[in-house]
Design an enzyme around this catalytic site. Sequence first.
Site, mmCIF file in Angstrom:
data_model
loop_
_atom_site.group_PDB
_atom_site.id
_atom_site.type_symbol
_atom_site.label_atom_id
_atom_site.label_comp_id
_atom_site.label_asym_id
_atom_site.label_seq_id
_atom_site.Cartn_x
_atom_site.Cartn_y
_atom_site.Cartn_z
ATOM 1 N N VAL A 17 0.773 -1.234 -0.113
ATOM 2 C CA VAL A 17 -0.135 -0.065 0.099
ATOM 3 C C VAL A 17 0.766 1.089 -0.229
ATOM 4 O O VAL A 17 1.815 1.531 0.900
ATOM 5 C CB VAL A 17 -0.836 -0.160 1.295
ATOM 6 C CG1 VAL A 17 -1.756 1.394 1.192
ATOM 7 C CG2 VAL A 17 -1.788 -1.107 1.273
ATOM 8 N N ASP A 18 0.850 2.004 -1.105
ATOM 9 C CA ASP A 18 1.437 3.227 -1.172
ATOM 10 C C ASP A 18 0.910 4.340 -0.529
ATOM 11 O O ASP A 18 -0.167 4.714 -0.985
ATOM 12 C CB ASP A 18 1.963 3.477 -2.519
ATOM 13 C CG ASP A 18 2.998 2.435 -3.305
ATOM 14 O OD1 ASP A 18 3.821 1.889 -2.438
ATOM 15 O OD2 ASP A 18 2.852 2.394 -4.453
ATOM 16 N N ALA A 43 6.111 -6.313 -7.657
ATOM 17 C CA ALA A 43 5.346 -7.392 -8.535
ATOM 18 C C ALA A 43 4.061 -6.990 -8.880
ATOM 19 O O ALA A 43 3.543 -7.464 -10.031
ATOM 20 C CB ALA A 43 5.501 -8.636 -7.795
ATOM 21 N N ASN A 61 2.898 -3.929 -9.387
ATOM 22 C CA ASN A 61 3.016 -3.122 -10.342
ATOM 23 C C ASN A 61 3.222 -3.605 -11.569
ATOM 24 O O ASN A 61 2.636 -3.353 -12.867
ATOM 25 C CB ASN A 61 3.958 -1.860 -9.953
ATOM 26 C CG ASN A 61 3.573 -1.058 -8.894
ATOM 27 O OD1 ASN A 61 2.661 -0.827 -8.635
ATOM 28 N ND2 ASN A 61 4.606 -0.522 -8.411
ATOM 29 N N THR A 78 17.524 0.591 -18.177
ATOM 30 C CA THR A 78 16.636 1.750 -18.508
ATOM 31 C C THR A 78 17.320 2.944 -17.999
ATOM 32 O O THR A 78 18.202 3.077 -17.074
ATOM 33 C CB THR A 78 15.341 1.497 -17.669
ATOM 34 O OG1 THR A 78 15.809 1.314 -16.143
ATOM 35 C CG2 THR A 78 14.354 0.497 -18.105
ATOM 36 N N GLY A 138 16.042 7.064 -22.395
ATOM 37 C CA GLY A 138 15.465 5.690 -22.986
ATOM 38 C C GLY A 138 15.780 4.501 -22.287
ATOM 39 O O GLY A 138 15.889 4.533 -21.121
ATOM 40 N N ASP A 174 5.497 12.103 -11.800
ATOM 41 C CA ASP A 174 5.859 11.210 -10.548
ATOM 42 C C ASP A 174 6.464 10.152 -11.243
ATOM 43 O O ASP A 174 6.052 9.449 -12.100
ATOM 44 C CB ASP A 174 4.779 10.841 -10.080
ATOM 45 C CG ASP A 174 4.859 9.994 -8.726
ATOM 46 O OD1 ASP A 174 5.984 9.596 -8.483
ATOM 47 O OD2 ASP A 174 3.726 9.620 -8.198
ATOM 48 N N THR A 190 7.748 7.347 -9.847
ATOM 49 C CA THR A 190 7.449 6.311 -8.617
ATOM 50 C C THR A 190 6.987 5.116 -9.805
ATOM 51 O O THR A 190 5.755 5.524 -10.435
ATOM 52 C CB THR A 190 6.570 6.574 -7.678
ATOM 53 O OG1 THR A 190 7.038 7.800 -7.029
ATOM 54 C CG2 THR A 190 6.830 5.293 -6.611
ATOM 55 N N ASP A 247 8.701 -0.556 -12.858
ATOM 56 C CA ASP A 247 7.870 -1.668 -12.908
ATOM 57 C C ASP A 247 6.991 -1.484 -13.904
ATOM 58 O O ASP A 247 6.682 -2.448 -14.672
ATOM 59 C CB ASP A 247 7.100 -1.432 -11.655
ATOM 60 C CG ASP A 247 7.864 -1.490 -10.395
ATOM 61 O OD1 ASP A 247 9.153 -2.127 -10.422
ATOM 62 O OD2 ASP A 247 7.384 -0.834 -9.401
#
Length: 316
Positions: A18-19, A47, A49, A223, A228, A249, A251, A255
């Site tokens: 939970v974010d 995982a 995500n 990444t 890129g 964002d 974050t 993922d």
Amino acid sequence: MRPGAGLMTVVAIGAYIVDLYMFGDRLPEPGESVNAADYATAHGGKAANVAVAAARLGAPTSFVGCLGDDGARPVALAELRAEGIDVGDCTTAIGVATGRSFVCVDAGGGQLVMTWPGAADLLPPAQAAAAVADLPTGSVLVLQGEIPLEISYAAATAAPAGVRVLLNPSPAGPFREGTGKELLARADVLVLNEGELSALAGDTPGDLDDLRGRTRGRTVVVTRGEHGAEIADDGGTMLIDVPSVRVVDTTGAGDAFTGALAAALRAGTGLVRGVRLACQVATVSVTRRFCAPSYPSAAELGIAPLHGPSVQERPA
């Protein structure tokens, strides 16, 4: 039919978290308290995500993890099911809460994250192994370092031949020795960012070649944020560019990339095209708030869903 029963599928094993977000003009310095302009809660975990990113592109997808016996559990399962993700192999830790992350985001999209894994670390390795033991050829197993490596290693060793293992060694530290090195050797495709690359291989092309040699598939995708992504395999190296966008964002962008690449590979897309798509998905994600809620669907990208062939549709 569950994704693993007769369908090639993307299986993401790891954490649901939970974010808890705080948004402000700038991030606090050590010892400093600053006022936030906004607050929100969203679902995350590497995982989970990855599973959302893959499912939104149309890939049959399964999430395997451990949730707490708190109020977050039914919410998490409902959110994942709403994305079309199979959660039949998830388990529950009694007396332990579902994991939490505190995420601070500044006006430029920079972030500061602290995570408490909670129940996520308690997935039994035997259950992780059982969840992938019967996967059909062409499936993609996605693993990270967010849960104890013994769990991911159990899954990797149980995966049948013909199941591609896509590994994101994040955080990188545990992959330098022991089980982490053994897990690297099971990877068909290694996906990592520049910081993780530096931690595992250094910054020179020779070091990257050495890292490739430590994997089964000899394929590494790095990444590089606004620059890129770089593909390094036996054919050489290639840089995939991304357009310049206004970052809100970052974050969960990694993922998003990993989940999109897994979906593309599972659908039979070539590596270069898969990385291009993954870059596109990650680029969209950084223009929005949160992790999984920021990921685009196939329809939004203007592409056909990546359903790909089922086992029954594959030629004998």
